[in-house]
Design a protein around this motif. Sequence first.
Motif, mmCIF file in Angstrom:
data_model
loop_
_atom_site.group_PDB
_atom_site.id
_atom_site.type_symbol
_atom_site.label_atom_id
_atom_site.label_comp_id
_atom_site.label_asym_id
_atom_site.label_seq_id
_atom_site.Cartn_x
_atom_site.Cartn_y
_atom_site.Cartn_z
ATOM 1 N N GLU A 105 0.822 -1.212 0.000
ATOM 2 C CA GLU A 105 0.000 0.000 0.000
ATOM 3 C C GLU A 105 0.856 1.262 0.000
ATOM 4 N N ALA A 106 1.910 1.283 0.823
ATOM 5 C CA ALA A 106 2.679 2.517 0.999
ATOM 6 C C ALA A 106 3.337 3.013 -0.286
ATOM 7 N N PRO A 107 4.032 2.143 -1.068
ATOM 8 C CA PRO A 107 4.680 2.644 -2.285
ATOM 9 C C PRO A 107 3.811 2.568 -3.535
ATOM 10 N N ARG A 108 2.545 2.188 -3.423
ATOM 11 C CA ARG A 108 1.646 2.102 -4.579
ATOM 12 C C ARG A 108 1.449 3.493 -5.173
ATOM 13 N N SER A 109 1.403 3.601 -6.484
ATOM 14 C CA SER A 109 1.333 4.926 -7.114
ATOM 15 C C SER A 109 0.078 5.691 -6.720
ATOM 16 N N SER A 110 -1.082 5.029 -6.673
ATOM 17 C CA SER A 110 -2.315 5.746 -6.331
ATOM 18 C C SER A 110 -2.318 6.186 -4.879
ATOM 19 N N THR A 111 -1.780 5.343 -3.971
ATOM 20 C CA THR A 111 -1.681 5.740 -2.571
ATOM 21 C C THR A 111 -0.740 6.924 -2.424
ATOM 22 N N ALA B 64 6.403 3.260 -6.472
ATOM 23 C CA ALA B 64 6.115 2.733 -7.801
ATOM 24 C C ALA B 64 5.507 3.886 -8.600
ATOM 25 N N VAL B 65 6.135 4.250 -9.723
ATOM 26 C CA VAL B 65 5.748 5.453 -10.473
ATOM 27 C C VAL B 65 5.072 5.045 -11.783
ATOM 28 N N ASP B 66 3.788 5.401 -11.930
ATOM 29 C CA ASP B 66 3.121 5.206 -13.214
ATOM 30 C C ASP B 66 3.177 6.520 -14.008
ATOM 31 N N GLU B 67 2.604 6.535 -15.206
ATOM 32 C CA GLU B 67 2.725 7.711 -16.073
ATOM 33 C C GLU B 67 1.991 8.923 -15.514
ATOM 34 N N ARG B 68 0.931 8.706 -14.739
ATOM 35 C CA ARG B 68 0.229 9.852 -14.150
ATOM 36 C C ARG B 68 1.022 10.462 -13.006
ATOM 37 N N LEU B 69 1.717 9.621 -12.232
ATOM 38 C CA LEU B 69 2.479 10.128 -11.087
ATOM 39 C C LEU B 69 3.810 10.740 -11.519
ATOM 40 N N ALA B 70 4.394 10.281 -12.623
ATOM 41 C CA ALA B 70 5.743 10.702 -13.031
ATOM 42 C C ALA B 70 5.914 12.221 -13.077
ATOM 43 N N PRO B 71 4.993 13.010 -13.698
ATOM 44 C CA PRO B 71 5.204 14.469 -13.716
ATOM 45 C C PRO B 71 5.152 15.094 -12.324
ATOM 46 N N THR C 295 8.523 3.781 -13.309
ATOM 47 C CA THR C 295 9.282 2.593 -12.925
ATOM 48 C C THR C 295 8.559 1.351 -13.460
ATOM 49 N N PRO C 296 9.252 0.214 -13.593
ATOM 50 C CA PRO C 296 8.639 -0.992 -14.188
ATOM 51 C C PRO C 296 7.758 -1.736 -13.189
ATOM 52 N N HIS C 297 6.693 -1.071 -12.724
ATOM 53 C CA HIS C 297 5.829 -1.644 -11.693
ATOM 54 C C HIS C 297 4.359 -1.636 -12.080
ATOM 55 N N PRO D 294 -3.848 -1.686 -15.247
ATOM 56 C CA PRO D 294 -3.922 -0.447 -16.028
ATOM 57 C C PRO D 294 -3.930 0.781 -15.121
ATOM 58 N N GLU D 295 -2.989 1.706 -15.374
ATOM 59 C CA GLU D 295 -2.880 2.976 -14.648
ATOM 60 C C GLU D 295 -2.670 2.778 -13.148
#
Length: 205
Positions: free
Chosen positions: A4-10, A67-74, A81-83, A87-88
């Motif tokens: 939960e802690a490093p999840r991109s949406s969290t 864990a960085v998805d395309e929405r979090l990256a900016p 990151t490869p995580h 989807p998203e």
Amino acid sequence: LNREAPRSSTFRHGALRGGLGTPVCHPAVTLRDDGTDPRGLPFPFDFLGAAKPPVDLIEGGVLRTPAVDERLAPAVDRPPTPHLGAPEEGVATHLFLQTGEEPDGELLRRPDGGLWATWLDAPRPFDPAALRFRAHLRGVRRIENGALGAPVRDLAWEDHLPALLERVDGVGGRVVTAVAGADPLFGATTAPMLAFERVALTPRS
């Protein structure tokens, strides 16, 4: 809870937002995601087929990356990151809490009068954004003269994950558990023995 802690949406809305590059827990804590390590039910690719090399999420207590998805990256000024586990959604699924230099027996000798728990049962985040959780401790024994003593009834535990990780009192020198997750791309959370200070527990109802 590690997932939960490093999840991109969290991370977008959570308690660790703004903590990148700063200490978020005890210096003994290093948390790594590694889809290639055979101890953690390996799967070397993410949802889109990107290779998953080892990534240190927390290093020496310092938050390096979620864990960085395309929405979090900016928002965090980091490349994805490869995580990608769905989807998203970036999810670290092959987590390794790195071992320390302290023998497990030494961890037992220090907290005289403390408690030992054999099993952490049903940990559940009840406020994922704030990283608060509830769990039950089973197989609880008192620690007496550096050894396991009298049994204690099962206990309920409620805590705040970032504050708990600041209260780490010791990390064991060998892996003692690997718990498989429910993720579609395999994965497990692998950890050594941990000792904590000032944990508030109540009898399980």
